[in-house]
Write an enzyme that holds these catalytic residues in place. Structure first.
Site, PDB file in Angstrom:
ATOM      1  CB  ALA A   1      -0.930  -0.013   1.212  1.00 43.12           C
TER       2      ALA A   1
ATOM      3  CB  CYS B   1       0.974  -7.300  -5.665  1.00 43.18           C
ATOM      4  SG  CYS B   1       1.635  -8.948  -5.874  1.00 43.18           S
TER       5      CYS B   1
HETATM    6  P1  NAD Z   1       0.140 -17.284  -9.664  1.00 43.34           P
HETATM    7  O1  NAD Z   1      -1.251 -17.230 -10.085  1.00 43.34           O
HETATM    8  O2  NAD Z   1       1.238 -16.995 -10.653  1.00 43.34           O
HETATM    9  O3  NAD Z   1       0.478 -18.740  -9.067  1.00 43.34           O
HETATM   10  C1  NAD Z   1      -0.342 -19.420  -8.207  1.00 43.34           C
HETATM   11  C2  NAD Z   1      -0.264 -20.909  -8.536  1.00 43.34           C
HETATM   12  O4  NAD Z   1      -0.973 -21.639  -7.544  1.00 43.34           O
HETATM   13  C3  NAD Z   1      -0.895 -21.279  -9.888  1.00 43.34           C
HETATM   14  O5  NAD Z   1       0.070 -21.915 -10.710  1.00 43.34           O
HETATM   15  C4  NAD Z   1      -2.032 -22.246  -9.499  1.00 43.34           C
HETATM   16  O6  NAD Z   1      -2.216 -23.299 -10.433  1.00 43.34           O
HETATM   17  C5  NAD Z   1      -1.540 -22.768  -8.170  1.00 43.34           C
HETATM   18  N1  NAD Z   1      -2.615 -23.329  -7.341  1.00 43.34           N
HETATM   19  C6  NAD Z   1      -3.826 -22.799  -7.046  1.00 43.34           C
HETATM   20  N2  NAD Z   1      -4.511 -23.626  -6.248  1.00 43.34           N
HETATM   21  C7  NAD Z   1      -3.735 -24.708  -6.034  1.00 43.34           C
HETATM   22  C8  NAD Z   1      -3.899 -25.901  -5.294  1.00 43.34           C
HETATM   23  N3  NAD Z   1      -5.016 -26.133  -4.594  1.00 43.34           N
HETATM   24  N4  NAD Z   1      -2.895 -26.801  -5.300  1.00 43.34           N
HETATM   25  C9  NAD Z   1      -1.757 -26.575  -5.995  1.00 43.34           C
HETATM   26  N5  NAD Z   1      -1.550 -25.454  -6.711  1.00 43.34           N
HETATM   27  C10 NAD Z   1      -2.520 -24.537  -6.737  1.00 43.34           C
HETATM   28  O7  NAD Z   1       0.282 -16.309  -8.410  1.00 43.34           O
HETATM   29  P2  NAD Z   1       1.596 -15.547  -7.885  1.00 43.34           P
HETATM   30  O8  NAD Z   1       1.796 -14.285  -8.650  1.00 43.34           O
HETATM   31  O9  NAD Z   1       2.706 -16.519  -7.778  1.00 43.34           O
HETATM   32  O10 NAD Z   1       1.096 -15.115  -6.443  1.00 43.34           O
HETATM   33  C11 NAD Z   1       0.916 -16.059  -5.412  1.00 43.34           C
HETATM   34  C12 NAD Z   1       0.731 -15.334  -4.095  1.00 43.34           C
HETATM   35  O11 NAD Z   1       1.909 -14.572  -3.801  1.00 43.34           O
HETATM   36  C13 NAD Z   1      -0.415 -14.321  -4.083  1.00 43.34           C
HETATM   37  O12 NAD Z   1      -0.993 -14.320  -2.807  1.00 43.34           O
HETATM   38  C14 NAD Z   1       0.276 -12.981  -4.335  1.00 43.34           C
HETATM   39  O13 NAD Z   1      -0.427 -11.918  -3.767  1.00 43.34           O
HETATM   40  C15 NAD Z   1       1.592 -13.185  -3.607  1.00 43.34           C
HETATM   41  N6  NAD Z   1       2.693 -12.368  -4.115  1.00 43.34           N
HETATM   42  C16 NAD Z   1       2.877 -12.191  -5.467  1.00 43.34           C
HETATM   43  C17 NAD Z   1       3.969 -11.457  -5.940  1.00 43.34           C
HETATM   44  C18 NAD Z   1       4.207 -11.254  -7.411  1.00 43.34           C
HETATM   45  O14 NAD Z   1       5.088 -10.465  -7.754  1.00 43.34           O
HETATM   46  N7  NAD Z   1       3.513 -11.915  -8.300  1.00 43.34           N
HETATM   47  C19 NAD Z   1       4.880 -10.915  -5.030  1.00 43.34           C
HETATM   48  C20 NAD Z   1       4.678 -11.142  -3.659  1.00 43.34           C
HETATM   49  C21 NAD Z   1       3.580 -11.860  -3.220  1.00 43.34           C
HETATM   50  C1  UDX Z   2       5.124  -5.273  -6.125  1.00 42.53           C
HETATM   51  C2  UDX Z   2       5.990  -4.963  -4.899  1.00 42.53           C
HETATM   52  O1  UDX Z   2       6.998  -4.007  -5.246  1.00 42.53           O
HETATM   53  C3  UDX Z   2       6.630  -6.212  -4.379  1.00 42.53           C
HETATM   54  O2  UDX Z   2       7.382  -5.924  -3.214  1.00 42.53           O
HETATM   55  C4  UDX Z   2       5.523  -7.171  -4.061  1.00 42.53           C
HETATM   56  O3  UDX Z   2       6.060  -8.305  -3.502  1.00 42.53           O
HETATM   57  C5  UDX Z   2       4.691  -7.482  -5.301  1.00 42.53           C
HETATM   58  O4  UDX Z   2       4.170  -6.249  -5.798  1.00 42.53           O
HETATM   59  P1  UDX Z   2       5.577  -5.751  -8.671  1.00 42.53           P
HETATM   60  O5  UDX Z   2       4.119  -5.556  -8.824  1.00 42.53           O
HETATM   61  O6  UDX Z   2       6.205  -6.956  -9.253  1.00 42.53           O
HETATM   62  O7  UDX Z   2       5.986  -5.752  -7.144  1.00 42.53           O
HETATM   63  O8  UDX Z   2       6.332  -4.482  -9.314  1.00 42.53           O
HETATM   64  P2  UDX Z   2       6.741  -3.032  -8.776  1.00 42.53           P
HETATM   65  O9  UDX Z   2       8.151  -2.823  -9.124  1.00 42.53           O
HETATM   66  O10 UDX Z   2       6.362  -2.793  -7.381  1.00 42.53           O
HETATM   67  O11 UDX Z   2       5.870  -2.090  -9.712  1.00 42.53           O
HETATM   68  C6  UDX Z   2       4.461  -2.018  -9.619  1.00 42.53           C
HETATM   69  C7  UDX Z   2       3.916  -1.019 -10.606  1.00 42.53           C
HETATM   70  O12 UDX Z   2       4.255   0.308 -10.228  1.00 42.53           O
HETATM   71  C8  UDX Z   2       4.443  -1.215 -12.023  1.00 42.53           C
HETATM   72  O13 UDX Z   2       3.392  -1.054 -12.942  1.00 42.53           O
HETATM   73  C9  UDX Z   2       5.463  -0.121 -12.168  1.00 42.53           C
HETATM   74  O14 UDX Z   2       5.660   0.283 -13.499  1.00 42.53           O
HETATM   75  C10 UDX Z   2       4.824   0.986 -11.333  1.00 42.53           C
HETATM   76  N1  UDX Z   2       5.792   1.984 -10.829  1.00 42.53           N
HETATM   77  C11 UDX Z   2       6.761   1.610  -9.947  1.00 42.53           C
HETATM   78  C12 UDX Z   2       5.690   3.310 -11.255  1.00 42.53           C
HETATM   79  O15 UDX Z   2       4.808   3.653 -12.044  1.00 42.53           O
HETATM   80  N2  UDX Z   2       6.580   4.222 -10.746  1.00 42.53           N
HETATM   81  C13 UDX Z   2       7.573   3.893  -9.877  1.00 42.53           C
HETATM   82  O16 UDX Z   2       8.340   4.785  -9.473  1.00 42.53           O
HETATM   83  C14 UDX Z   2       7.668   2.535  -9.461  1.00 42.53           C
END
Ligand code: NAD
Ligand code: UDX
Length: 462
Positions: free
Chosen positions: A227, A278
């Site tokens: 946030a 996210c």
């Molecule tokens: P994603 O959708 O890429 O991956 C989730 C995976 O979980 C999918 O491959 C899905 O098939 C699998 N899945 C769902 N239900 C299942 C089950 N019952 N058994 C086994 N596998 C199952 O999601 P993501 O981007 O990796 O995010 C996962 C979590 O991490 C979310 O809560 C997200 O908010 C958090 N997170 C994401 C990021 C990011 O940058 N993407 C960063 C930090 C935290």
């Molecule tokens: C974010 C958080 O940074 C990471 O810590 C968390 O675990 C997952 O969510 P991500 O969404 O992968 O990561 O990318 P981030 O680098 O945070 O950028 C998010 C968005 O903000 C992007 O669209 C990026 O282009 C935008 N952004 C970022 C801006 O527009 N201006 C900036 O100065 C920084």
């Protein structure tokens, strides 16, 4: 009698953007630990076991290649993996709920709850279950209840270990994290579980960067970190609008403000709006929690961060239309970049989706170029009416185009041959730089009408 946990086997349920890279780094750094990544999606697992990994992430291929089939394994056999592992990360998706109570705000915990029940069903020994997914504060309580409801006499410890890596820099972030946060229950067994997980990270993370908190602080800190980051982006984007009205320059303002060490320079780049899976989801989740706990002013405060972002995306489109003589109907517009940020093929909540849809509503014709995100872009715009081309070559995209809308900050856009591009485009030619990454003066001199973000435009039109 329950058997003891096997702490030398780690499982991650969910092989997505988080599960894959985080576990690859753990396996790489801890060769004596067996790391299994399991998912119900066979396509994803097949891709993790192939030469073309399911996600694009700089540095990921090398890490996976080093560890795969040595001590890193990808499988769809989630049940056998649950039986084998002592530590189980849960990294399944937790999207915004689209139905019922809390629709549009609350986190949809169905995948997470199914996973908890699955662990209970298949476990044959005590486990440490680790929340890696981002979850509402106090989820660990529900998870613990579900896990402890087993009739097998098994003990489950629940830890919160949120992930702070960002896409595009995941490997760097995981190898050198600012901090690793672990929240545990304040009981003797809770503290012991926390130390077990801390000892895994201690293979490569200095002790003073392993932060130990209670489980609720850990869950909440993840939501708050996202946030706060999103709030900075919305804050600077709001100021970019003010700059356009006052002849101030957002790059100069951002630099001047960011050089104050109390403010800091990161996350102050104005752009077309934040995207990614996210920020929006986690803020909405926090807004919902605030409403649930009867804190309407707090909820409204954070909701404004999202409203500001919607406004910035819309503003970018309005600027394109108003400067192209109030109509884009029948005009070809080259979309430069579709991913939500550079160095990823991920398009979840990408501003390009909204911008493209609004431009199509105005009957513009789109030619979309992105080095990694075209397959996702196609899915995102499936069913949209209008002419859309997906092209692998930026020079192809600009042929006969009236305008370029630069939406993703891919480095390659800076080194294109803009003389050639100018020669291929319709005249007058427009560039709307939604990321302020191009050399605006140089483009103006080549004959383009240049519309940066949060600073004055350079046009030949008057
Ligand atoms: P994603 O959708 O890429 O991956 C989730 C995976 O979980 C999918 O491959 C899905 O098939 C699998 N899945 C769902 N239900 C299942 C089950 N019952 N058994 C086994 N596998 C199952 O999601 P993501 O981007 O990796 O995010 C996962 C979590 O991490 C979310 O809560 C997200 O908010 C958090 N997170 C994401 C990021 C990011 O940058 N993407 C960063 C930090 C935290
Ligand atoms: C974010 C958080 O940074 C990471 O810590 C968390 O675990 C997952 O969510 P991500 O969404 O992968 O990561 O990318 P981030 O680098 O945070 O950028 C998010 C968005 O903000 C992007 O669209 C990026 O282009 C935008 N952004 C970022 C801006 O527009 N201006 C900036 O100065 C920084």
């Amino acid at each position: 009698m329950a058997s003891k946990t096997n702490d030398n086997v780690i499982l991650c349920i969910g092989a997505g953007y988080v599960g894959g890279p985080t576990m690859a780094v753990i396996a790489d750094k801890c060769p004596e630990i067996k790391v299994i990544v399991a998912d119900i999606n066979p396509e994803r697992i097949n891709a993790w076991n192939s030469d073309k990994l399911p996600i694009y992430e700089p540095g990921l291929d090398a890490v996976v290649k080093r560890a795969r089939n040595r001590n890193l394994f990808f499988t769809t056999d989630v049940a056998a993996s649950v039986r084998e592992a002592g530590l189980i990360f849960v990294s399944v998706n937790t999207p915004t709920k689209t139905f019922g109570i809390g629709a549009g705000k609350a986190a949809d915990l169905q995948y997470w709850e199914k996973t908890a029940r699955f662990i209970v069903e298949h476990a044959e020994s005590d486990k440490i279950v680790i929340e890696k997914s981002t979850l509402p504060v106090r989820t660990a309580e529900a998870m613990h209840r579900i896990l402890q409801s087993n009739s097998k006499g098994l003990n489950f410890e629940v830890l919160s270990n949120p992930e702070f890596m960002a896409e595009g820099t995941a490997i760097e972030d995981l190898e050198k994290p600012d901090r690793v946060l672990i929240g545990g229950m304040e009981t003797a067994s809770g503290r012991a579980a926390l130390e077990k997980l801390a000892s895994v990270y201690a293979h490569w993370v200095p002790q003073d960067r392993i932060l130990r908190t209670n489980v609720w602080s850990s869950e909440l800190s993840k939501l708050v970190a996202n946030a706060m980051l999103a709030q900075r982006v919305s804050s600077i984007n709001s100021i970019s609008m003010l700059c356009e009205k006052t002849d101030a320059d957002i790059t100069e303002v951002s630099k001047a403000v960011g050089m104050d060490s109390r403010v800091g320079s990161k996350f102050l780049k104005a752009g077309v709006g934040f995207g990614g899976s996210c920020f929006k989801k986690d803020i909405l989740n926090m807004v919902y929690l605030c409403e649930h706990y009867n804190l309407p002013e707090v909820a409204a405060y954070w909701e404004q961060v999202i409203k500001m972002n919607d406004c910035q995306e819309r503003n970018f489109v309005n600027k394109i239309i108003s400067n192209m003589f109030n109509t884009v109907a029948g005009k070809k517009i080259a979309i430069f970049g579709f991913a939500f940020k550079a160095d990823t093929g991920d398009t979840r909540e990408a501003p390009a989706i909204y911008v493209s849809k609004w431009l199509l509503d105005e009957k513009a014709e789109l030619a979309i170029f992105d080095p990694e995100a075209l397959p996702s872009a196609k899915k995102d715009l499936e069913g949209c009416k209008g002419k859309i081309e997906y092209v692998n070559d930026p020079y192809e995209a600009v042929k006969g185009a009236h305008a370029i809308a630069l939406i993703t900050d891919w480095k390659l856009f800076k080194s294109l041959d803009y003389d050639k591009i100018f020669s291929l485009m319709e005249k007058p030619s427009f560039i709307f730089d939604g990321r302020n990454i191009l050399d605006h003066e140089a483009l103006y001199k080549k004959g383009f009408n240049v519309f940066p973000l949060g600073k004055h435009s350079l046009t030949h039109l008057e």
